[in-house]
Design a protein around this motif. Sequence first.
Motif, PDB file in Angstrom:
ATOM      1  N   THR A   7       1.051  -1.170  -0.050  1.00 45.17           N
ATOM      2  CA  THR A   7       0.053   0.075   0.133  1.00 45.17           C
ATOM      3  C   THR A   7       0.875   1.048  -0.018  1.00 45.17           C
ATOM      4  O   THR A   7       0.307   2.383   0.257  1.00 45.17           O
ATOM      5  N   GLY A   8       2.124   1.113   0.072  1.00 37.92           N
ATOM      6  CA  GLY A   8       2.966   2.221  -0.002  1.00 37.92           C
ATOM      7  C   GLY A   8       3.077   2.838   1.259  1.00 37.92           C
ATOM      8  O   GLY A   8       3.916   4.289   1.390  1.00 37.92           O
ATOM      9  N   ARG A   9       3.047   2.399   2.400  1.00 41.33           N
ATOM     10  CA  ARG A   9       2.794   2.954   3.788  1.00 41.33           C
ATOM     11  C   ARG A   9       4.473   3.067   4.004  1.00 41.33           C
ATOM     12  O   ARG A   9       5.222   2.322   3.662  1.00 41.33           O
ATOM     13  N   SER A  10       4.702   4.041   4.744  1.00 41.82           N
ATOM     14  CA  SER A  10       6.129   4.388   5.158  1.00 41.82           C
ATOM     15  C   SER A  10       6.444   4.019   6.452  1.00 41.82           C
ATOM     16  O   SER A  10       5.563   3.727   7.284  1.00 41.82           O
ATOM     17  N   TYR A  11       7.556   4.398   7.046  1.00 44.00           N
ATOM     18  CA  TYR A  11       8.115   3.916   8.245  1.00 44.00           C
ATOM     19  C   TYR A  11       7.827   5.231   9.333  1.00 44.00           C
ATOM     20  O   TYR A  11       7.489   6.348   8.607  1.00 44.00           O
ATOM     21  N   HIS A  12       7.632   4.846  10.551  1.00 42.27           N
ATOM     22  CA  HIS A  12       7.176   6.021  11.305  1.00 42.27           C
ATOM     23  C   HIS A  12       8.335   6.736  11.714  1.00 42.27           C
ATOM     24  O   HIS A  12       9.168   6.143  12.026  1.00 42.27           O
ATOM     25  N   LEU A  13       8.134   8.021  12.153  1.00 42.69           N
ATOM     26  CA  LEU A  13       9.126   8.740  12.851  1.00 42.69           C
ATOM     27  C   LEU A  13       8.823   9.218  14.050  1.00 42.69           C
ATOM     28  O   LEU A  13       9.552  10.205  14.763  1.00 42.69           O
ATOM     29  N   GLY A  14       8.177   8.448  14.825  1.00 43.03           N
ATOM     30  CA  GLY A  14       7.936   9.047  16.253  1.00 43.03           C
ATOM     31  C   GLY A  14       7.202   7.833  17.065  1.00 43.03           C
ATOM     32  O   GLY A  14       6.632   6.896  16.258  1.00 43.03           O
ATOM     33  N   CYS A  15       7.594   7.310  18.077  1.00 42.62           N
ATOM     34  CA  CYS A  15       7.121   6.233  19.041  1.00 42.62           C
ATOM     35  C   CYS A  15       5.480   6.498  19.339  1.00 42.62           C
ATOM     36  O   CYS A  15       5.131   7.728  19.115  1.00 42.62           O
ATOM     37  N   THR A  16       4.613   5.577  19.438  1.00 42.55           N
ATOM     38  CA  THR A  16       3.402   5.524  20.197  1.00 42.55           C
ATOM     39  C   THR A  16       3.181   4.654  21.233  1.00 42.55           C
ATOM     40  O   THR A  16       4.238   3.968  21.704  1.00 42.55           O
ATOM     41  N   GLY A  17       1.986   4.734  21.849  1.00 37.12           N
ATOM     42  CA  GLY A  17       1.664   3.740  22.818  1.00 37.12           C
ATOM     43  C   GLY A  17       2.807   3.891  24.007  1.00 37.12           C
ATOM     44  O   GLY A  17       3.314   5.186  24.439  1.00 37.12           O
ATOM     45  N   ASP A  18       3.095   2.631  24.466  1.00 39.71           N
ATOM     46  CA  ASP A  18       3.830   2.743  25.747  1.00 39.71           C
ATOM     47  C   ASP A  18       5.306   3.394  25.670  1.00 39.71           C
ATOM     48  O   ASP A  18       5.938   3.985  26.502  1.00 39.71           O
ATOM     49  N   ALA A  19       5.774   3.111  24.349  1.00 42.48           N
ATOM     50  CA  ALA A  19       6.994   3.631  23.945  1.00 42.48           C
ATOM     51  C   ALA A  19       7.085   5.281  23.980  1.00 42.48           C
ATOM     52  O   ALA A  19       7.766   5.917  24.336  1.00 42.48           O
ATOM     53  N   LEU A  20       5.965   5.694  23.641  1.00 43.34           N
ATOM     54  CA  LEU A  20       5.683   7.362  23.621  1.00 43.34           C
ATOM     55  C   LEU A  20       6.059   7.802  25.069  1.00 43.34           C
ATOM     56  O   LEU A  20       6.615   8.747  25.170  1.00 43.34           O
ATOM     57  N   PHE A  21       5.415   7.177  25.805  1.00 42.37           N
ATOM     58  CA  PHE A  21       5.496   7.523  27.404  1.00 42.37           C
ATOM     59  C   PHE A  21       6.801   7.541  27.771  1.00 42.37           C
ATOM     60  O   PHE A  21       7.153   8.617  28.289  1.00 42.37           O
ATOM     61  N   THR A  22       7.570   6.476  27.455  1.00 45.45           N
ATOM     62  CA  THR A  22       8.751   6.192  27.960  1.00 45.45           C
ATOM     63  C   THR A  22       9.841   7.332  27.329  1.00 45.45           C
ATOM     64  O   THR A  22      10.619   8.069  28.070  1.00 45.45           O
ATOM     65  N   ALA A  23       9.612   7.600  26.044  1.00 42.78           N
ATOM     66  CA  ALA A  23      10.477   8.623  25.384  1.00 42.78           C
ATOM     67  C   ALA A  23      10.128  10.005  25.991  1.00 42.78           C
ATOM     68  O   ALA A  23      11.161  10.871  26.051  1.00 42.78           O
ATOM     69  N   CYS A 249       7.867  -0.489  23.751  1.00 43.64           N
ATOM     70  CA  CYS A 249       6.892  -0.840  22.569  1.00 43.64           C
ATOM     71  C   CYS A 249       5.985   0.034  22.367  1.00 43.64           C
ATOM     72  O   CYS A 249       5.268   0.684  23.067  1.00 43.64           O
ATOM     73  N   SER A 250       5.888   0.106  20.946  1.00 41.13           N
ATOM     74  CA  SER A 250       4.787   1.125  20.463  1.00 41.13           C
ATOM     75  C   SER A 250       3.677   0.214  19.946  1.00 41.13           C
ATOM     76  O   SER A 250       3.671  -0.943  20.288  1.00 41.13           O
ATOM     77  N   THR A 251       2.673   0.967  19.454  1.00 40.67           N
ATOM     78  CA  THR A 251       1.460   0.144  19.118  1.00 40.67           C
ATOM     79  C   THR A 251       1.585  -0.723  17.874  1.00 40.67           C
ATOM     80  O   THR A 251       2.535  -0.475  16.997  1.00 40.67           O
ATOM     81  N   GLU A 252       0.880  -1.899  17.659  1.00 42.30           N
ATOM     82  CA  GLU A 252       1.218  -2.792  16.489  1.00 42.30           C
ATOM     83  C   GLU A 252       1.144  -2.016  15.146  1.00 42.30           C
ATOM     84  O   GLU A 252       1.886  -2.412  14.338  1.00 42.30           O
ATOM     85  N   GLN A 253       0.255  -1.080  15.115  1.00 44.02           N
ATOM     86  CA  GLN A 253       0.172  -0.432  13.749  1.00 44.02           C
ATOM     87  C   GLN A 253       1.483   0.133  13.185  1.00 44.02           C
ATOM     88  O   GLN A 253       1.969   0.157  11.894  1.00 44.02           O
ATOM     89  N   LEU A 254       2.198   0.780  13.859  1.00 49.23           N
ATOM     90  CA  LEU A 254       3.522   1.538  13.826  1.00 49.23           C
ATOM     91  C   LEU A 254       4.534   0.189  13.190  1.00 49.23           C
ATOM     92  O   LEU A 254       5.054   0.782  12.229  1.00 49.23           O
ATOM     93  N   TYR A 255       4.417  -1.003  13.662  1.00 47.42           N
ATOM     94  CA  TYR A 255       5.380  -1.936  13.381  1.00 47.42           C
ATOM     95  C   TYR A 255       4.731  -2.498  11.859  1.00 47.42           C
ATOM     96  O   TYR A 255       5.584  -2.546  10.851  1.00 47.42           O
TER      97      TYR A 255
END
Length: 283
Positions: A7-23, A249-255
């Motif tokens: 689908t042409g999706r690109s990699y993410h440039l920032g954490c989500t989920g638990d990883a975002l809180f940790t960052a 860990c970020s949310t599944e969609q990021l991966y």
Amino acid sequence: MPSQQDTGRSYHLGCTGDALFTAQAHESPENITLFGSCFCPFVQRVWVTLEHLGIDYTYYEVDPYKKPAELLELSPKGLVPALRLNHMDPPRSLNESTVIMDFLEELATSNTKRSSHTTESLLPPLSEPYARALVRLQADSVNRSLVPAFYRYLQAQDEEKQIEGAKGFVEAIEALITLFVRAEREEYTAYGVWHERGSLSYADVMAAPWLFRATNVLKHYRGFVLPQGAQFRAYVERVVNHPAFKRTCSTEQLYLDSYERYAFNRPNTSQVANAINARTALP
């Protein structure tokens, strides 16, 4: 059903989920800065190590595909993870995930001042050289077999290659299990969550990012199911749900978004992907 369309999706440039809180909790300046990327399993190894050992650090997100100058100053190939040691004059740097993990382990065990006042270690004490060697053997199996097998499987495009890739990845898992069972048979169970009362080990941290991605990325793009066996599945549950791992860990969609480029083997996806395609050693 495995995803069949790029689908042409690109990699993410920032954490989500638990990883975002940790960052966000590690934005303030500290003696150590971790240059990382939210989707990178090699970065996750180092991040988990910092979290588990209770070492103060700053998390700094970079785009490794753009290779900013500040990253190239620390890591000549522009690869993450990289550490900047801000307390040294002038600041020093380290790159390569296993080298950084070794450095952090030695730093933690030689420094009693840690943010969480923990006494955790990823390796048995120096007084137990054989036990340390067993953990090192497990970690070596991860680097030599499990990691490249993961990428060969994910990047395989035709059905025959995917079947071959699945077999290779399962064989790499079985080789690691054999080493865990050996340590258990020899009654070295204090380090490693293969044993339900064991503590997180160096080998666990080495393997966990790829076992975790097997449960989401490989499941989504290749229909992969973890090998049967109650003890192995319990091990995976313990390692991916360990507090230090979950915090990174970020949310599944990021991966799923970030690994689509690997799953459809887009040209120049990464230096790792190029090495797999060229059948050369990983960078």
